[in-house]
Design an enzyme around this catalytic site. Structure first.
Site, PDB file in Angstrom:
ATOM      1  N   CYS A  56       1.054  -1.176   0.021  1.00 41.96           N
ATOM      2  CA  CYS A  56       0.091  -0.134  -0.044  1.00 41.96           C
ATOM      3  C   CYS A  56       0.911   1.259   0.038  1.00 41.96           C
ATOM      4  CB  CYS A  56      -0.918   0.049   1.395  1.00 41.96           C
ATOM      5  SG  CYS A  56       0.117  -0.026   2.893  1.00 41.96           S
ATOM      6  N   CYS A  59       4.805   1.995   4.030  1.00 38.67           N
ATOM      7  CA  CYS A  59       6.381   2.056   4.456  1.00 38.67           C
ATOM      8  C   CYS A  59       7.042   3.251   3.935  1.00 38.67           C
ATOM      9  CB  CYS A  59       7.075   0.688   4.370  1.00 38.67           C
ATOM     10  SG  CYS A  59       6.337  -0.646   5.126  1.00 38.67           S
ATOM     11  N   CYS A 151       4.459  -6.935   4.756  1.00 35.54           N
ATOM     12  CA  CYS A 151       4.362  -7.735   3.757  1.00 35.54           C
ATOM     13  C   CYS A 151       5.612  -8.243   3.022  1.00 35.54           C
ATOM     14  CB  CYS A 151       3.751  -6.810   2.397  1.00 35.54           C
ATOM     15  SG  CYS A 151       2.382  -5.932   2.950  1.00 35.54           S
ATOM     16  N   CYS A 183       3.468  -2.872  10.509  1.00 36.74           N
ATOM     17  CA  CYS A 183       2.727  -2.200   9.484  1.00 36.74           C
ATOM     18  C   CYS A 183       2.372  -1.038   9.781  1.00 36.74           C
ATOM     19  CB  CYS A 183       1.692  -3.337   9.071  1.00 36.74           C
ATOM     20  SG  CYS A 183       0.555  -2.795   7.634  1.00 36.74           S
ATOM     21  N   HIS A 221       2.959  -6.525  25.268  1.00 38.68           N
ATOM     22  CA  HIS A 221       2.324  -6.773  26.594  1.00 38.68           C
ATOM     23  C   HIS A 221       3.198  -6.316  27.673  1.00 38.68           C
ATOM     24  CE1 HIS A 221      -0.657  -9.276  28.911  1.00 38.68           C
ATOM     25  NE2 HIS A 221       0.548  -9.818  29.586  1.00 38.68           N
ATOM     26  N   CYS A 224       3.104  -2.762  28.136  1.00 37.49           N
ATOM     27  CA  CYS A 224       1.735  -2.028  28.057  1.00 37.49           C
ATOM     28  C   CYS A 224       1.307  -1.356  29.052  1.00 37.49           C
ATOM     29  CB  CYS A 224       0.834  -2.977  27.714  1.00 37.49           C
ATOM     30  SG  CYS A 224      -0.938  -2.256  27.222  1.00 37.49           S
ATOM     31  N   CYS A 248      -7.624  -3.359  30.103  1.00 42.17           N
ATOM     32  CA  CYS A 248      -7.009  -4.159  29.196  1.00 42.17           C
ATOM     33  C   CYS A 248      -7.817  -4.677  27.874  1.00 42.17           C
ATOM     34  CB  CYS A 248      -6.671  -5.617  29.786  1.00 42.17           C
ATOM     35  SG  CYS A 248      -6.031  -6.989  28.903  1.00 42.17           S
ATOM     36  N   CYS A 254      -6.803  -8.200  21.396  1.00 40.55           N
ATOM     37  CA  CYS A 254      -5.298  -7.779  21.784  1.00 40.55           C
ATOM     38  C   CYS A 254      -4.548  -9.078  21.491  1.00 40.55           C
ATOM     39  CB  CYS A 254      -5.093  -6.924  22.891  1.00 40.55           C
ATOM     40  SG  CYS A 254      -3.417  -6.495  22.930  1.00 40.55           S
ATOM     41  N   CYS A 263       7.043  -1.445  20.566  1.00 40.71           N
ATOM     42  CA  CYS A 263       6.067  -0.139  20.059  1.00 40.71           C
ATOM     43  C   CYS A 263       5.619   0.700  21.531  1.00 40.71           C
ATOM     44  CB  CYS A 263       4.709  -0.742  19.748  1.00 40.71           C
ATOM     45  SG  CYS A 263       4.878  -1.484  17.888  1.00 40.71           S
ATOM     46  N   CYS A 275      -0.886   1.978  18.790  1.00 47.36           N
ATOM     47  CA  CYS A 275      -2.278   1.546  18.664  1.00 47.36           C
ATOM     48  C   CYS A 275      -2.968   1.306  20.060  1.00 47.36           C
ATOM     49  CB  CYS A 275      -2.340  -0.029  18.022  1.00 47.36           C
ATOM     50  SG  CYS A 275      -1.501   0.038  16.502  1.00 47.36           S
ATOM     51  N   CYS A 282      -3.694  -4.430  20.042  1.00 49.01           N
ATOM     52  CA  CYS A 282      -2.554  -4.722  19.155  1.00 49.01           C
ATOM     53  C   CYS A 282      -2.932  -5.826  17.944  1.00 49.01           C
ATOM     54  CB  CYS A 282      -1.542  -5.210  19.960  1.00 49.01           C
ATOM     55  SG  CYS A 282      -0.154  -6.000  19.126  1.00 49.01           S
ATOM     56  N   CYS A 285       1.306  -7.074  13.990  1.00 47.56           N
ATOM     57  CA  CYS A 285       1.528  -6.756  12.862  1.00 47.56           C
ATOM     58  C   CYS A 285       3.155  -6.953  12.879  1.00 47.56           C
ATOM     59  CB  CYS A 285       1.510  -5.394  12.364  1.00 47.56           C
ATOM     60  SG  CYS A 285       2.175  -3.953  13.225  1.00 47.56           S
TER      61      CYS A 285
HETATM   62 FE1  SF4 Z   1      -1.426  -7.076  27.202  1.00 49.02          FE
HETATM   63 FE2  SF4 Z   1      -3.118  -6.081  25.160  1.00 49.02          FE
HETATM   64 FE3  SF4 Z   1      -4.067  -6.039  27.564  1.00 49.02          FE
HETATM   65 FE4  SF4 Z   1      -1.750  -4.512  26.854  1.00 49.02          FE
HETATM   66  S1  SF4 Z   1      -4.192  -4.289  26.193  1.00 49.02           S
HETATM   67  S2  SF4 Z   1      -2.142  -5.634  28.772  1.00 49.02           S
HETATM   68  S3  SF4 Z   1      -0.757  -5.630  25.451  1.00 49.02           S
HETATM   69  S4  SF4 Z   1      -3.483  -8.114  26.444  1.00 49.02           S
END
Ligand code: SF4
Length: 322
Positions: A56, A59, A151, A183, A221, A224, A248, A254, A263, A275, A282, A285
């Protein structure tokens, strides 16, 4: 040397090298002095060929979104982007000549974006030739090969289409390929990898699916900011309930527990957001399971089922929110 980079004094140059090393996660691995020396030695500008297959162009947009001045622009100032079909000034035979002259010269960094059709070469013709043919020819004389984006790294969305998109590594099988999935590709990942290569003349340490460990060594995770809610088993169920807005996103599909990428720390759009903090689960990607096995993206799937089963069995202990 009073001016090492266009418009930069030596003092500014060193300042930017320090910033680049820190921002790209290379300060401890390569050292600022070594990075500065490598960039100075690279004044002849190492040539880069950027080919695009089925994609697309996200990148490439990521490349064009770099803030200036920044570590990435410093690196870009030191490379010679000889061919990029979307952004180069030349067109037609002039562009094709630039590509083939560079291939003949050899010793360039080959960046590949997009996938290669397995079903029929005619799904992706660039300059009148199948992209597969050009990719093989370009890879043959390259000093380093980098697949950018989901990709090119693992097939991504085109793999799920009638063209049956292949990653570059399924076509070029006789040379090491550095995979920079997500991505689109994160420009820090790309610039950091190029800088690592210029500094050490080596491929950075990779995991078992070709990703640099320095960027893909920890799961989403793990870092996060919704993790305390995961630990407390508080899963967002209603998007419209303000009380649940930070909970969560596991039950919204996710894939963070199975996704290796920095990320949450590096973030996107020049460090503004990513994201999960923008309220989207999530989508994994940076993993080969994107897109086919991970879809539908906003629904519970095998990752959710496995994690919930582990929770129910007490294998992941419940913790109260501090
Ligand atoms: Fe884990 Fe996703 Fe929950 Fe964040 S949102 S704690 S990455 S499961």
């Amino acid at each position: 040397m009073s001016e090492v980079v266009k418009g930069l004094t030596r003092r500014d140059f060193m300042k930017y090298c320090t910033g680049a090393a820190a921002a790209l996660g290379l300060a401890e691995i390569c050292g600022v002095e070594k990075i500065a020396q490598a960039l100075e030695a690279a004044l002849k500008k190492p040539p880069v060929i950027w080919l695009t297959g089925q994609d697309c162009t996200g990148c490439s947009i990521s490349l064009l979104s770099i803030e200036d001045p920044g570590p990435a622009s410093l690196v870009l100032d030191k490379i010679s982007l000889r061919y990029h079909d979307a952004i180069m000034a030349g067109a037609g035979h002039v562009a094709e000549k630039a590509l083939h002259d560079t291939i003949k010269e050899g010793g360039y960094v080959f960046i590949f974006e997009g996938s290669i059709p397995a079903a029929d070469d005619r799904f992706c013709l660039v300059g009148g030739r199948p992209i597969k043919q050009t990719a093989l020819k370009t890879a043959a004389n390259a000093a380093a090969i980098i697949s950018v984006g989901a990709c090119a790294a693992y097939g991504g969305i085109p793999r799920a289409t009638v063209s049956q998109g292949l990653p570059l590594s399924k076509v070029v099988t006789d040379k090491p390929i550095i995979n920079l999935p997500t991505c689109p590709v994160h420009m820090d990942h790309l610039m950091g990898t190029i800088l690592y290569y210029l500094t050490t003349h080596k491929v950075p340490p990779l995991d078992n699916i070709g990703r640099p460990k320095m960027y893909f060594g920890v799961s989403v995770h793990e870092n996060c900011r919704r993790r305390p809610y995961f630990d407390a088993e508080m899963y967002l169920k209603d998007w419209n309930d303000p009380e649940q807005k930070d909970w969560c996103l596991l039950e919204k599909g996710c894939k963070g527990p199975d996704t290796m990428s920095d990320c949450p720390i590096r973030r996107w759009n020049n460090g503004i957001n990513f994201c999960i903090d923008a309220g989207a689960p999530c989508q994994g990607c940076s993993e080969p399971s994107f897109y086919e096995q991970n879809s539908p993206l906003y629904a519970m799937g095998p990752v959710t089922d496995r994690i919930l089963a582990m929770k129910a069995a007490g294998l992941i202990p419940k913790k109260k929110i501090a």
